[in-house]
Scaffold this active site. Structure first.
Site, mmCIF file in Angstrom:
data_model
loop_
_atom_site.group_PDB
_atom_site.id
_atom_site.type_symbol
_atom_site.label_atom_id
_atom_site.label_comp_id
_atom_site.label_asym_id
_atom_site.label_seq_id
_atom_site.Cartn_x
_atom_site.Cartn_y
_atom_site.Cartn_z
ATOM 1 N N GLN A 36 11.160 -4.504 -10.579
ATOM 2 C CA GLN A 36 12.620 -4.647 -10.624
ATOM 3 C C GLN A 36 13.288 -3.824 -9.516
ATOM 4 O OE1 GLN A 36 14.549 -6.581 -12.341
ATOM 5 N NE2 GLN A 36 16.486 -5.639 -11.706
ATOM 6 N N LEU A 95 0.294 3.695 -2.206
ATOM 7 C CA LEU A 95 0.624 3.442 -3.605
ATOM 8 C C LEU A 95 1.209 4.659 -4.307
ATOM 9 C CD1 LEU A 95 -2.563 1.414 -4.545
ATOM 10 C CD2 LEU A 95 -0.350 0.553 -3.737
ATOM 11 N N GLY A 121 0.790 -1.224 0.000
ATOM 12 C CA GLY A 121 0.000 0.000 0.000
ATOM 13 C C GLY A 121 0.825 1.280 0.000
ATOM 14 N N GLY A 163 4.973 3.564 -9.266
ATOM 15 C CA GLY A 163 5.632 2.262 -9.428
ATOM 16 C C GLY A 163 4.615 1.134 -9.252
ATOM 17 N N HIS A 164 3.857 1.191 -8.155
ATOM 18 C CA HIS A 164 2.812 0.188 -7.934
ATOM 19 C C HIS A 164 1.791 0.207 -9.085
ATOM 20 C CE1 HIS A 164 3.798 1.148 -3.531
ATOM 21 N NE2 HIS A 164 4.088 -0.122 -3.636
ATOM 22 N N VAL A 217 10.119 2.454 -11.812
ATOM 23 C CA VAL A 217 9.598 3.786 -12.147
ATOM 24 C C VAL A 217 10.317 4.806 -11.267
ATOM 25 C CG1 VAL A 217 7.547 5.255 -12.227
ATOM 26 C CG2 VAL A 217 7.375 2.828 -12.811
ATOM 27 N N ASP A 242 12.879 -3.987 -6.496
ATOM 28 C CA ASP A 242 13.293 -4.921 -5.442
ATOM 29 C C ASP A 242 13.870 -6.162 -6.120
ATOM 30 O OD1 ASP A 242 12.193 -3.559 -2.886
ATOM 31 O OD2 ASP A 242 10.545 -3.469 -4.311
ATOM 32 N N SER A 266 7.434 3.896 -1.268
ATOM 33 C CA SER A 266 6.563 4.409 -0.210
ATOM 34 C C SER A 266 7.398 5.082 0.865
ATOM 35 C CB SER A 266 5.743 3.265 0.399
ATOM 36 O OG SER A 266 5.063 2.562 -0.622
ATOM 37 N N ARG A 267 8.626 4.598 1.067
ATOM 38 C CA ARG A 267 9.489 5.156 2.119
ATOM 39 C C ARG A 267 10.039 6.539 1.762
ATOM 40 N NH1 ARG A 267 10.890 -0.610 3.052
ATOM 41 N NH2 ARG A 267 10.210 -1.076 5.176
HETATM 42 P P1 PAJ Z 1 5.885 -2.857 -1.767
HETATM 43 O O1 PAJ Z 1 7.155 -2.279 -1.276
HETATM 44 O O2 PAJ Z 1 4.606 -2.144 -1.499
HETATM 45 O O3 PAJ Z 1 6.026 -3.068 -3.314
HETATM 46 C C1 PAJ Z 1 5.011 -3.720 -4.036
HETATM 47 C C2 PAJ Z 1 5.521 -4.002 -5.435
HETATM 48 O O4 PAJ Z 1 5.763 -2.769 -6.112
HETATM 49 C C3 PAJ Z 1 6.866 -4.767 -5.424
HETATM 50 O O5 PAJ Z 1 6.871 -5.758 -6.429
HETATM 51 C C4 PAJ Z 1 7.870 -3.665 -5.721
HETATM 52 O O6 PAJ Z 1 9.048 -4.125 -6.337
HETATM 53 C C5 PAJ Z 1 7.059 -2.782 -6.663
HETATM 54 N N1 PAJ Z 1 7.625 -1.428 -6.709
HETATM 55 C C6 PAJ Z 1 7.913 -0.617 -5.660
HETATM 56 N N2 PAJ Z 1 8.479 0.530 -6.089
HETATM 57 C C7 PAJ Z 1 8.558 0.435 -7.433
HETATM 58 C C8 PAJ Z 1 9.041 1.310 -8.473
HETATM 59 N N3 PAJ Z 1 9.582 2.502 -8.197
HETATM 60 N N4 PAJ Z 1 8.956 0.882 -9.748
HETATM 61 C C9 PAJ Z 1 8.424 -0.338 -10.044
HETATM 62 N N5 PAJ Z 1 7.941 -1.185 -9.128
HETATM 63 C C10 PAJ Z 1 8.007 -0.824 -7.833
HETATM 64 O O7 PAJ Z 1 7.468 -5.398 -2.145
HETATM 65 C C11 PAJ Z 1 6.575 -5.384 -1.310
HETATM 66 O O8 PAJ Z 1 5.690 -4.345 -1.152
HETATM 67 C C12 PAJ Z 1 6.368 -6.549 -0.349
HETATM 68 O O9 PAJ Z 1 7.610 -7.152 -0.070
HETATM 69 C C13 PAJ Z 1 5.361 -7.611 -0.891
HETATM 70 C C14 PAJ Z 1 5.862 -8.277 -2.183
HETATM 71 C C15 PAJ Z 1 3.982 -6.992 -1.122
HETATM 72 C C16 PAJ Z 1 5.201 -8.758 0.168
HETATM 73 O O10 PAJ Z 1 4.755 -8.248 1.370
#
Ligand code: PAJ
Length: 269
Positions: free
Chosen positions: A137, A21, A19, A24-25, A165, A139, A175-176
């Site tokens: 990508q 969001l 969440g 990226g999400h 993104v 993570d 989110s951080r």
């Molecule tokens: P979260 O950090 O909320 O990220 C959810 C998904 O969004 C992950 O697959 C993450 O790699 C992707 N994401 C985050 N920032 C991004 C960006 N700037 N560009 C593209 N994709 C991005 O990752 C998690 O949550 C948790 O570990 C989860 C898989 C939900 C398990 O709890």
């Protein structure tokens, strides 16, 4: 949210998130929508992937805003379980991918983190039984770990990896990033600048892991607010550190900017 899955022929795409969001999400959601009949998102701030002393309690949350954003993207199903629903009292099962892939990098600085991720992801995969699941990508180690999990436990789910993104100045969306104060937000661009230095050296023919890591460390050293946890050039699948890059390599780093820990990576190829 409209039309649920009503036929076995329909494909089902899952977007797991914690969440708060951002674009990226939403890029994952758009891809899942485009490639499947039914798009499902989950929002669950998973306590088991935070290590003691980390930011689980204060992790940013805004369910109303997230719901509106997902509705606007045409998500069909949104699942927002409570901690008690996912981990009822007495819950004691873990799913763990062992070895360097989870012990190195994030695993070294966040012990138990990936066990929390693979346990909750396994649980959601079983509940939702998607055809495809979408990950960022951003993570990269999480992607490598989940691909291995899915392969070794025969989940039969296609893992789709979407590009990172970024903000216009290169900072990867996260989110951080909400934790960053104004001066920290400026300082945070040093992560992408460091990765870009490695990319540039690679394009010029630099193939020694040590030199590529030094190129990143040197840029980080120019920013007094930056405190690196690690700077790595590793195999993108096994996460083994590379002395010499012969194929693709994952350049990645984790850096504290003030009290906030940020991660980012680029693939050198
Ligand atoms: P979260 O950090 O909320 O990220 C959810 C998904 O969004 C992950 O697959 C993450 O790699 C992707 N994401 C985050 N920032 C991004 C960006 N700037 N560009 C593209 N994709 C991005 O990752 C998690 O949550 C948790 O570990 C989860 C898989 C939900 C398990 O709890």
């Amino acid at each position: 949210m409209h039309e649920a899955r009503d036929s076995i022929d329909q494909t089902f795409g899952l977007v797991p998130t914690m969440g708060y969001l951002h674009e990226g999400h939403l890029s994952l959601v758009r891809r899942a929508r485009a490639e499947n009949d039914v798009c499902v998102a989950w929002i669950f701030v998973n306590p088991t992937q935070f290590t003691p002393g980390e930011d689980f309690e204060r992790y940013p949350r805004d369910e109303d805003r997230d719901t509106r954003l997902l509705e606007a993207e045409g998500v069909d199903i949104l699942f927002v379980p409570s901690v008690e629903e996912i981990y009822p009292p007495g819950f004691s099962t873990v799913v763990e991918v062992r070895g360097i892939i989870t012990e190195h990098l994030e695993g070294q600085f966040r012990p138990g983190h990936f066990r929390g991720v693979t346990t909750v992801v396994s649980k959601f995969f079983h509940i939702m039984q998607p055809d495809r699941a979408y990950f960022g990508q951003k993570d990269a180690q999480q992607v490598a770990v989940i691909k291995k999990l899915v392969r070794e436990l025969d989940f039969g789910i296609e893992i789709v990896v979407c590009p990172t993104v970024r903000e216009p100045d290169g900072l990867a969306m996260s989110s951080r990033n909400a934790y960053l104060e104004r001066s920290e937000r400026k300082a945070a661009t040093v992560l992408y600048r460091a990765l870009s230095a490695a990319e540039q050296l690679f394009r010029q023919g630099g193939r020694r892991g040590g030199a590529l890591r030094t190129a990143m460390t040197n840029i980080l050293a120019t920013q007094p607010q930056a405190r690196p946890d690690y700077v790595s050039v590793a195999d993108p699948e096994t996460l083994d550190e590379l002395d010499l890059v012969t194929g693709r390599a994952l350049a990645s780093l984790a850096v504290y900017i003030g009290p906030t820990r940020l991660i980012d990576n680029v693939v050198l190829e």
